[in-house]
Motif scaffolding. Structure first.
Motif, PDB file in Angstrom:
ATOM      1  N   CYS A  43      11.970  12.574  14.440  1.00 54.67           N
ATOM      2  CA  CYS A  43      11.797  11.312  13.714  1.00 54.67           C
ATOM      3  C   CYS A  43      10.303  10.999  13.590  1.00 54.67           C
ATOM      4  O   CYS A  43       9.569  11.076  14.568  1.00 54.67           O
ATOM      5  N   CYS A  82       9.670   7.565  15.830  1.00 53.33           N
ATOM      6  CA  CYS A  82       9.776   7.533  17.297  1.00 53.33           C
ATOM      7  C   CYS A  82       9.681   8.913  17.963  1.00 53.33           C
ATOM      8  O   CYS A  82       9.588   8.988  19.180  1.00 53.33           O
ATOM      9  N   CYS A 136      15.294   9.405  12.617  1.00 49.74           N
ATOM     10  CA  CYS A 136      16.471   9.482  13.467  1.00 49.74           C
ATOM     11  C   CYS A 136      17.485   8.438  12.996  1.00 49.74           C
ATOM     12  O   CYS A 136      17.179   7.622  12.129  1.00 49.74           O
ATOM     13  N   CYS A 147      16.086   4.561  13.597  1.00 45.50           N
ATOM     14  CA  CYS A 147      14.988   4.165  12.717  1.00 45.50           C
ATOM     15  C   CYS A 147      15.450   4.224  11.261  1.00 45.50           C
ATOM     16  O   CYS A 147      15.174   3.314  10.475  1.00 45.50           O
ATOM     17  N   PRO A 205      13.212   4.744  19.788  1.00 48.52           N
ATOM     18  CA  PRO A 205      13.819   4.529  18.469  1.00 48.52           C
ATOM     19  C   PRO A 205      13.913   3.029  18.153  1.00 48.52           C
ATOM     20  O   PRO A 205      13.985   2.200  19.059  1.00 48.52           O
TER      21      PRO A 205
HETATM   22 ZN   LIG Z   1      13.351   7.195  15.241  1.00 49.71          ZN
END
Ligand SMILES: [Zn+2]
Length: 234
Positions: free
Chosen positions: A102, A105, A135, A138, A198
């Motif tokens: 991601c 994060c 991810c 997010c 996240p």
């Molecule tokens: Zn994320």
């Protein structure tokens, strides 16, 4: 902040141009902006503020470091830049496999999304693109904000009405891939992603008032116009 750290924070290569650095900065800034965390926990908001401050510092460092006065230098840089842009574009396409972490994060698994927020302006419309590997957390937080904004502001214009339908359909497709994605499990070691956790889960689009209100209003207006048109003819 030194240039290497700044580039790492912005997620760009050492060969990236000033324009690429600027684009990377703007792209990340709108995703992690603390406003997006207004309705989440204090900890999440502080984390977003920290990440945003770091991002600002990185851009400041590169902006001042890469400015080159003098026309000859600038022309040479421009020539170099166009070749580098091609190389960078190819590079970007090449490194978009589905198993990257991601970008916000640093957690995996993550998936590529490319969604738009549309704003109708009577005869014009403006769109804001969010294209990133994210991810489930997010991605869903951003997807919900973007979709809610588009459902609220995207309808207001004649061409926008039709563009908005296409935008919503496109966004929905990426919403489905986010739903299928497993929750984030672990952060990739040494990930340059700006946030350490996240993003928090936000309110679903269907639980928000404004998107419903705007969409229902637009449907009502269309129905009234259609009825009026039929009456005039009949
Ligand atoms: Zn994320």
């Amino acid at each position: 902040m030194d240039d290497d750290t700044a580039r790492r924070v912005l997620g760009i290569s050492p060969h990236a141009t000033r324009e690429q650095a600027r684009a990377a900065y703007k792209r990340r800034a709108k995703m992690i902006h603390p406003d997006r965390h207004a309705n989440t926990s204090n900890a999440a908001r502080h984390e977003a503020e920290r990440a945003m401050a770091e991002l600002n510092e990185a851009w400041r460092a590169l902006r001042s470091g890469t400015s080159t006065p003098g026309d000859t230098v600038r022309q040479a840089a421009n020539r170099e830049r166009s070749t580098e842009d091609h190389v960078a574009a190819r590079h970007d396409r090449a490194r978009r496999p589905r198993d990257r972490e991601c970008e916000i994060c640093g957690y995996t698994p993550a998936v590529w999304i490319d969604i738009r927020a549309l704003t109708g302006l009577i005869i014009l419309h403006s769109s804001d693109r969010y294209a990133a590997t994210l991810c489930k957390n997010c991605g869903t937080a951003i997807w919900r904000d973007v979709q809610a904004r588009t459902l609220t502001l995207g309808w207001w214009g004649i061409p926008a009405l039709f563009v908005n339908l296409a935008v919503l359909v496109n966004n929905r497709g990426y919403g489905a891939s986010l739903r299928e994605l497993a929750p984030p499990t672990a952060r990739v070691a040494d990930s340059p992603a700006p946030m350490s956790e996240p993003m928090s889960v936000t309110k679903p689009v269907t639980a928000r008032v404004l998107p419903w209100l705007a969409t229902i209003s637009v449907v009502a207006i269309i129905v009234l116009v259609a009825i009026a048109a039929v009456r005039v003819r009949g």
